[in-house]
Design an enzyme around this catalytic site. Structure first.
Site, short mmCIF file in Angstrom:
data_model
loop_
_atom_site.label_atom_id
_atom_site.label_comp_id
_atom_site.label_asym_id
_atom_site.label_seq_id
_atom_site.Cartn_x
_atom_site.Cartn_y
_atom_site.Cartn_z
N THR A 75 0.81 -1.24 0.00
CA THR A 75 0.00 0.00 0.00
C THR A 75 0.84 1.28 0.00
O THR A 75 0.35 2.33 0.41
CB THR A 75 -0.97 0.03 1.21
OG1 THR A 75 -0.19 0.04 2.41
CG2 THR A 75 -1.92 -1.14 1.21
N TRP A 76 2.08 1.20 -0.45
CA TRP A 76 2.84 2.45 -0.60
C TRP A 76 2.28 3.20 -1.81
O TRP A 76 2.01 2.59 -2.85
CB TRP A 76 4.33 2.15 -0.82
CG TRP A 76 5.12 3.38 -1.10
CD1 TRP A 76 5.48 4.34 -0.20
CD2 TRP A 76 5.60 3.81 -2.38
NE1 TRP A 76 6.17 5.34 -0.86
CE2 TRP A 76 6.26 5.04 -2.18
CE3 TRP A 76 5.55 3.26 -3.67
CZ2 TRP A 76 6.87 5.74 -3.22
CZ3 TRP A 76 6.15 3.95 -4.70
CH2 TRP A 76 6.80 5.18 -4.47
N ASP B 61 0.34 -4.89 3.95
CA ASP B 61 1.56 -4.20 4.37
C ASP B 61 1.38 -2.69 4.26
O ASP B 61 0.94 -2.17 3.24
CB ASP B 61 2.74 -4.62 3.48
CG ASP B 61 4.01 -3.89 3.91
OD1 ASP B 61 4.54 -4.22 4.98
OD2 ASP B 61 4.46 -2.97 3.18
N TYR C 77 3.34 5.83 5.03
CA TYR C 77 2.65 5.66 3.74
C TYR C 77 1.36 6.49 3.61
O TYR C 77 0.89 6.73 2.50
CB TYR C 77 2.26 4.19 3.50
CG TYR C 77 3.39 3.24 3.20
CD1 TYR C 77 4.72 3.67 3.11
CD2 TYR C 77 3.14 1.89 2.99
CE1 TYR C 77 5.75 2.77 2.84
CE2 TYR C 77 4.17 0.99 2.71
CZ TYR C 77 5.46 1.44 2.65
OH TYR C 77 6.47 0.55 2.37
N GLN D 187 11.89 -7.33 5.14
CA GLN D 187 11.18 -6.89 3.92
C GLN D 187 12.17 -6.15 3.02
O GLN D 187 12.73 -5.13 3.43
CB GLN D 187 10.00 -5.98 4.31
CG GLN D 187 9.19 -5.60 3.08
CD GLN D 187 7.98 -4.73 3.39
OE1 GLN D 187 7.75 -3.72 2.75
NE2 GLN D 187 7.19 -5.13 4.37
N TYR E 265 9.34 -6.79 -1.58
CA TYR E 265 8.60 -5.59 -2.04
C TYR E 265 8.98 -5.26 -3.47
O TYR E 265 9.97 -5.78 -4.00
CB TYR E 265 8.75 -4.42 -1.08
CG TYR E 265 10.06 -3.65 -1.00
CD1 TYR E 265 10.55 -2.90 -2.07
CD2 TYR E 265 10.78 -3.61 0.18
CE1 TYR E 265 11.71 -2.15 -1.96
CE2 TYR E 265 11.94 -2.87 0.30
CZ TYR E 265 12.41 -2.14 -0.78
OH TYR E 265 13.55 -1.40 -0.68
N ARG F 65 8.14 -2.04 -9.35
CA ARG F 65 7.50 -0.71 -9.19
C ARG F 65 7.02 -0.16 -10.51
O ARG F 65 5.87 0.24 -10.65
CB ARG F 65 8.44 0.28 -8.52
CG ARG F 65 7.77 1.62 -8.28
CD ARG F 65 8.47 2.49 -7.28
NE ARG F 65 8.62 1.83 -5.99
CZ ARG F 65 9.34 2.30 -5.00
NH1 ARG F 65 9.97 3.44 -5.16
NH2 ARG F 65 9.42 1.66 -3.87
P1 NAP Z 1 5.13 -3.03 -7.26
O1 NAP Z 1 4.11 -3.70 -6.45
O2 NAP Z 1 6.27 -3.81 -7.79
O3 NAP Z 1 4.48 -2.27 -8.50
C1 NAP Z 1 3.40 -1.40 -8.37
C2 NAP Z 1 3.08 -0.89 -9.75
O4 NAP Z 1 2.66 -1.99 -10.57
C3 NAP Z 1 1.95 0.10 -9.74
O5 NAP Z 1 2.22 1.06 -10.73
C4 NAP Z 1 0.74 -0.73 -10.14
O6 NAP Z 1 -0.23 0.01 -10.84
C5 NAP Z 1 1.35 -1.74 -11.08
N1 NAP Z 1 0.60 -2.98 -11.11
C6 NAP Z 1 0.07 -3.63 -10.06
N2 NAP Z 1 -0.52 -4.78 -10.46
C7 NAP Z 1 -0.37 -4.83 -11.81
C8 NAP Z 1 -0.79 -5.75 -12.79
N3 NAP Z 1 -1.44 -6.86 -12.46
N4 NAP Z 1 -0.46 -5.51 -14.08
C9 NAP Z 1 0.24 -4.39 -14.41
N5 NAP Z 1 0.66 -3.47 -13.52
C10 NAP Z 1 0.35 -3.70 -12.22
O7 NAP Z 1 5.82 -1.80 -6.47
P2 NAP Z 1 5.79 -1.15 -5.03
O8 NAP Z 1 4.53 -0.44 -4.75
O9 NAP Z 1 7.08 -0.41 -4.94
O10 NAP Z 1 5.93 -2.39 -4.03
C11 NAP Z 1 4.83 -3.04 -3.46
C12 NAP Z 1 4.69 -2.78 -1.99
O11 NAP Z 1 5.89 -3.09 -1.28
C13 NAP Z 1 4.47 -1.31 -1.62
O12 NAP Z 1 3.19 -0.88 -1.91
C14 NAP Z 1 4.82 -1.34 -0.14
O13 NAP Z 1 3.77 -1.91 0.62
C15 NAP Z 1 6.03 -2.24 -0.16
N6 NAP Z 1 7.30 -1.47 -0.27
C16 NAP Z 1 8.11 -1.44 0.81
C17 NAP Z 1 9.29 -0.73 0.78
C18 NAP Z 1 10.16 -0.71 2.01
O14 NAP Z 1 11.09 0.12 2.08
N7 NAP Z 1 9.92 -1.58 2.95
C19 NAP Z 1 9.68 -0.04 -0.38
C20 NAP Z 1 8.85 -0.10 -1.49
C21 NAP Z 1 7.66 -0.82 -1.44
P3 NAP Z 1 -1.59 0.49 -10.12
O15 NAP Z 1 -1.16 1.18 -8.85
O16 NAP Z 1 -2.17 1.40 -11.15
O17 NAP Z 1 -2.43 -0.72 -9.88
#
Ligand code: NAP
Length: 302
Positions: free
Chosen positions: A20-21, A42, A47, A155, A183, A188
């Site tokens: 949910t970032w 998460d 966030y 994570q 993650y 991303r």
């Molecule tokens: P991600 O999940 O790898 O990618 C998200 C992107 O992919 C968004 O643009 C989303 O678009 C798109 N997407 C999602 N499902 C899709 C699908 N089925 N087909 C095509 N595109 C799709 O990147 P993330 O947000 O960086 O990572 C996920 C989570 O990990 C975060 O939300 C957070 O909870 C966690 N995180 C943690 C840290 C840390 O430091 N601990 C850092 C980064 C992330 P839409 O939004 O338009 O659906």
């Protein structure tokens, strides 16, 4: 939805969770994900998504495994306790299942921060303790700083094109029952994976398996022992699609094709240190300098 055992907790939880970032999808996509069995959410105090999650889990709190994080600027003992209370209030619950240190901090001793986390477990406000963005050395230090509890998760970024954790962290975690929460499993910017796939194997495997490219990319993470994935989807469509990345497994031949054909990188110690310590503009310059060094020198730095 497949379940996996979480660290040494004795619990089995869904292998795909809801990231949910930068989440602006409202309650519906989260509810759709929960209905599809992604009962792992998460978030982090930083966030801004805790209130909407609180709304989405109202009435079903006990079924959900809720993970949030405390930011390094709140790593002093009393600040951890206050940050936890504030997260609990925004989430509308009285316990956090997994409370994670968002990043390592050079400013506050780990014993102090983790001492506060352990006290939160003691009073029942936190179930388990995890870390995030910890290198192997930092993880070992955190494990050494624990008095009664265990670090159950780390994570970290892990996807088809960034496989840094395979250098040393992944195997250590697997051997020591620390679960990895991957993650950015879609990198991303999902297009980046296609850009690194000049032969188009992701699409080819998606066609052969009847899955979508995103499901194949997420399943590649899930095929690794002890690894959970938390893709972020902002629409019902994306979330439902991502939930169906679980419940099946890529075959060995498909994993081999992905491993051999998609260009990936493993960040070096220096790159990780630059990214962490320097502002983005300076770290870019430092990395460009390193990339300009002869290959032999670069290998010694890695
Ligand atoms: P991600 O999940 O790898 O990618 C998200 C992107 O992919 C968004 O643009 C989303 O678009 C798109 N997407 C999602 N499902 C899709 C699908 N089925 N087909 C095509 N595109 C799709 O990147 P993330 O947000 O960086 O990572 C996920 C989570 O990990 C975060 O939300 C957070 O909870 C966690 N995180 C943690 C840290 C840390 O430091 N601990 C850092 C980064 C992330 P839409 O939004 O338009 O659906």
């Amino acid at each position: 939805m497949n379940l996996k055992s979480l660290g040494q907790t004795g619990l089995n939880i869904p292998e795909v969770g809801l990231g949910t970032w930068n989440y602006h999808g409202g309650v519906e996509p989260l509810r759709a994900g929960l209905e599809k069995g992604a009962l792992l959410i998460d978030t982090a105090e930083s966030y801004g998504s805790e209130p909407v999650i609180g709304e989405a889990i109202r009435g079903i709190r006990e079924q959900v495994f809720l993970a949030t994080k405390v930011s390094p600027e709140h790593f002093r003992y009393h600040e951890v306790l206050r940050a936890a209370d504030e997260s609990l209030s925004r989430l509308g619950t009285n316990y956090i299942d997994l409370y994670q240190l968002h990043y390592p901090s050079a400013k506050v001793p780990l014993e102090e921060t983790l001492g506060a986390m352990e006290d939160l477990v003691e009073v029942g406000k936190v179930g388990f303790i995890g870390v995030s963005n910890f290198s192997l050395a930092e993880l070992k230090e955190a494990q050494g700083a624990m008095r009664k509890q265990k670090i159950v998760t780390n994570q970290v970024r892990y996807n088809l094109v960034d496989r840094t954790i395979e250098r040393e962290l992944l195997s250590y975690c697997q051997a020591n029952h620390v679960s990895i929460i991957a993650y950015s499993p879609l990198s991303r910017d999902f297009q980046r994976i296609f850009d690194c796939d000049s032969k188009g194997v992701l699409l080819e495997i998606a066609k052969a398996t009847g899955k979508t490219p995103a499901q194949v990319a997420i399943n590649w993470c899930l095929c690794k022992e002890g690894v959970f994935a938390i893709p972020k989807g902002s629409s019902v469509g994306h979330v439902v699609e991502n939930c169906a990345a679980s419940g099946w497994r890529l075959e060995a031949q498909h994993l081999r094709l992905l491993d051999e054909n998609i260009k990936f990188r493993r960040r070096s110690r220096f790159e990780k240190a630059f990214r962490r310590m320097l502002p983005r503009s300076l770290s870019g310059l430092a990395l460009a300098f390193i990339r300009g060094l002869p290959r032999g020198v670069r290998r010694r730095l890695s």
